[in-house]
Design an enzyme around this catalytic site. Structure first.
Site, PDB file in Angstrom:
ATOM      1  N   SER A 138       0.846  -1.197   0.000  1.00 15.34           N
ATOM      2  CA  SER A 138       0.000   0.000   0.000  1.00 15.34           C
ATOM      3  C   SER A 138       0.879   1.242   0.000  1.00 15.34           C
ATOM      4  O   SER A 138       2.020   1.210   0.485  1.00 15.34           O
ATOM      5  CB  SER A 138      -0.896   0.005   1.249  1.00 15.34           C
ATOM      6  OG  SER A 138      -1.536   1.255   1.426  1.00 15.34           O
ATOM      7  N   TYR A 151      -3.004  -0.495  10.519  1.00 13.20           N
ATOM      8  CA  TYR A 151      -3.054  -0.857   9.098  1.00 13.20           C
ATOM      9  C   TYR A 151      -1.812  -0.347   8.375  1.00 13.20           C
ATOM     10  O   TYR A 151      -1.153  -1.088   7.638  1.00 13.20           O
ATOM     11  CB  TYR A 151      -4.311  -0.274   8.451  1.00 13.20           C
ATOM     12  CG  TYR A 151      -4.341  -0.433   6.947  1.00 13.20           C
ATOM     13  CD1 TYR A 151      -4.776  -1.619   6.369  1.00 13.20           C
ATOM     14  CD2 TYR A 151      -3.918   0.597   6.101  1.00 13.20           C
ATOM     15  CE1 TYR A 151      -4.790  -1.781   4.988  1.00 13.20           C
ATOM     16  CE2 TYR A 151      -3.924   0.449   4.722  1.00 13.20           C
ATOM     17  CZ  TYR A 151      -4.366  -0.741   4.171  1.00 13.20           C
ATOM     18  OH  TYR A 151      -4.371  -0.898   2.809  1.00 13.20           O
TER      19      TYR A 151
END
Length: 254
Positions: A138, A151
């Protein structure tokens, strides 16, 4: 890497980004696309099979949080059937900072374990032929979304693992690169929990900024697969595919 006539394993290839990427992969004509996912989606599998009848699309239920030995058993079943696998895509991910242990287990440990498991079949030190790993990380591995630090940290860890792993290619025969999507319109980002409730509107605030579609992301993912650059850090954001040059601030010197 030429996708045509290849054998590909795609972990979490039936989700938002995963499914559109699977569609683009199937269009490119691999021999086999093996989908490993926690939830069965017969309609999606039927769609993929119909999209290119020359491609054999197979599904196996799989949760990336299972013990390493269970992953090895599943991969043995796949290798016994296909004999060779060219590409492993690790795409499992969750976005919910209320679930700390599961976020780390899925986003980081699952990626490490699946990669570790396939080395039994690929590692040239064991007589394997080598292979390619594409890990979906990500852009939060570059700069965090600070309202979801768990996260963001899990994705940064997956990115760090990938950048280390790719340097072992000369020893193992296995190359690797990371796929780092920006904010993409998926179910994942429409509603999720910030850490300790620090920003209840975090999903809404993110979606106020420019995003990209899962189709755009999937199309650029296939371009990255075809480029097949060991160690590449690909940013897939706003419908673009860009290679990131990592700034080195320290080196172990070994």
């Amino acid at each position: 890497m030429v996708i045509a006539n290849s054998n590909i394993i795609f972990v979490a290839g039936l989700g938002g980004i995963g499914l559109d990427t699977s569609r683009e992969i199937v269009k490119s004509g691999p021999k086999n696309l093996v989908l490993l996912d926690r939830i069965d989606n017969p309609a999606a599998i039927a769609e993929l099979s119909a999209l290119n009848p020359k491609v054999t699309v197979t599904f196996y239920p799989y949760d990336v949080t299972v013990p390493l030995d269970e992953t090895k058993k599943l991969l043995k079943t796949i290798f016994d059937k296909l004999k060779t696998v060219d590409l492993l895509i690790n795409g499992a991910g969750i976005l919910d900072d209320n679930q700390i242990e599961r976020t780390i287990a899925v986003n980081f440990t699952g990626t490490v374990n699946t990669t570790t498991a396939i080395m039994d079949f690929w590692d040239k030190r064991k007589g394997g032929p080598g292979g390619v790993v594409a890990n979906i990380c990500s852009v939060t591995g570059f700069n965090s979304i600070y309202q979801v630090p768990v996260y963001s940290a899990s994705k940064a860890a997956a990115l760090s693992f990938t950048t280390s792993f790719r340097k072992l290619a000369g020893i193992t025969g296995v190359t690797a690169y990371s796929i780092n999507p920006g904010i993409t319109k998926t179910v994942l980002v429409h509603k999720f929990n910030s850490w300790l409730g620090v920003e209840p509107r975090v999903a809404e605030l993110l979606l106020e900024h420019p995003t990209q579609t899962t189709l755009q992301c999937g199309q650029n993912f296939v371009k990255a697969i075809e480029a097949n650059q060991n160690g590449a850090i690909w940013k897939l954001d706003l419908g673009r595919l860009d290679a990131i040059e990592w700034t080195k601030h320290w080196d172990s010197g070994i």
